[in-house]
Design an enzyme around this catalytic site. Structure first.
Site, mmCIF file in Angstrom:
data_model
loop_
_atom_site.group_PDB
_atom_site.id
_atom_site.type_symbol
_atom_site.label_atom_id
_atom_site.label_comp_id
_atom_site.label_asym_id
_atom_site.label_seq_id
_atom_site.Cartn_x
_atom_site.Cartn_y
_atom_site.Cartn_z
ATOM 1 N N LYS A 21 0.857 -1.190 0.000
ATOM 2 C CA LYS A 21 0.000 0.000 0.000
ATOM 3 C C LYS A 21 0.893 1.239 0.000
ATOM 4 C CE LYS A 21 -4.311 0.884 2.489
ATOM 5 N NZ LYS A 21 -4.914 0.741 3.823
HETATM 6 C C1 E4P Z 1 -8.331 1.374 4.093
HETATM 7 O O1 E4P Z 1 -7.487 0.958 3.363
HETATM 8 C C2 E4P Z 1 -8.137 2.518 4.982
HETATM 9 O O2 E4P Z 1 -6.984 2.308 5.698
HETATM 10 C C3 E4P Z 1 -9.312 2.714 5.907
HETATM 11 O O3 E4P Z 1 -10.499 2.288 5.267
HETATM 12 C C4 E4P Z 1 -9.432 4.103 6.458
HETATM 13 O O4 E4P Z 1 -10.635 4.220 7.183
HETATM 14 P P1 E4P Z 1 -10.926 5.428 8.177
HETATM 15 O O5 E4P Z 1 -11.095 6.672 7.374
HETATM 16 O O6 E4P Z 1 -12.180 5.045 8.889
HETATM 17 O O7 E4P Z 1 -9.736 5.519 9.089
#
Ligand code: E4P
Length: 217
Positions: free
Chosen positions: A83
């Site tokens: 990522k």
């Molecule tokens: C996914 O890859 C993200 O890390 C995650 O969905 C972020 O979510 P949040 O905005 O609730 O922290």
């Protein structure tokens, strides 16, 4: 539609995985912090449970450092998706890592233009954050719809991974729009099973059954 679980909580992942609800997992530095675990160790454990893509996020901000971190994370297991953030350096890292045959999830996407760049850089997944757009009074689901249209217009193969899912309504909105994947916390996935009329109906059946005086077993 594929379900990824947005957590580094191993027991929660295992429970949903046993039910066939887990096509993959996404983590981020905040979720690693929440788990209280070492990133390499917990990611390895998740990969031993889940067959699908497991996203592990780099923390460097320069492309060369992201690439080095990405290679290390990808070494954990063959199903790692590295990522990287949607910055110019992140796109450079995406290009190199995807060119090496690694899955790359480009995260922190908040616009169609960013999503186009990620697809051009060879991303396997683009992660638009819909909850965080809702947080600033924008319509997060509209971004999913716009990216869907643009990717379909040009037949981009990058999968739309709707992220920052906070509610069950986000899930159904994304499904209707045609997101390829949603990633949601275990609590949201479990909440999808709930309906007030289900509870009410079950209560009625339970009371009526007691009145019959019968038993099945
Ligand atoms: C996914 O890859 C993200 O890390 C995650 O969905 C972020 O979510 P949040 O905005 O609730 O922290």
């Amino acid at each position: 539609m594929k379900f990824f679980v947005d957590t580094a909580d191993v027991p929660a992942i295992a429970e949903l995985n046993d039910l066939g609800m887990v096509d993959g997992v996404t983590t981020n530095p905040s979720l690693i912090l929440k788990s209280g675990r070492d990133i390499l160790e917990v990611t390895r454990e998740i990969c031993s449970i889940v067959k699908g893509p497991v996203s592990a996020e780099v923390v460097a901000q320069k492309a060369d450092d992201m690439i080095a971190e990405g290679r290390k994370l990808a070494g954990i297991a063959p199903n790692i998706a590295v990522k990287v953030p949607l910055t110019w350096d992140g796109l450079k890292a995406c290009k190199v890592l995807s060119g090496e045959g690694r899955m790359v999830n480009v995260t922190l996407c908040f616009s169609v233009n960013q999503a186009i760049l990620a697809a051009k850089a060879g991303a396997s997944f683009i992660s638009p954050f819909i909850g965080r757009l809702d947080d600033i009074n924008m319509e997060g689901a509209d971004l999913i719809a716009d990216i869907r249209q643009v990717y379909d217009n040009y037949d981009f193969k990058t999968e739309i991974l709707a992220a920052s899912i906070r509610t069950v309504n986000h899930v159904s909105q994304c499904a209707l729009i045609g997101a390829d994947v949603i990633t949601a916390p275990p609590s949201v996935i479990k909440a999808m099973a709930s309906h007030v009329l289900t509870d009410k109906g079950l209560d009625q059946f339970t009371r009526d059954w007691a009145k019959t005086g019968q038993k099945i077993l």
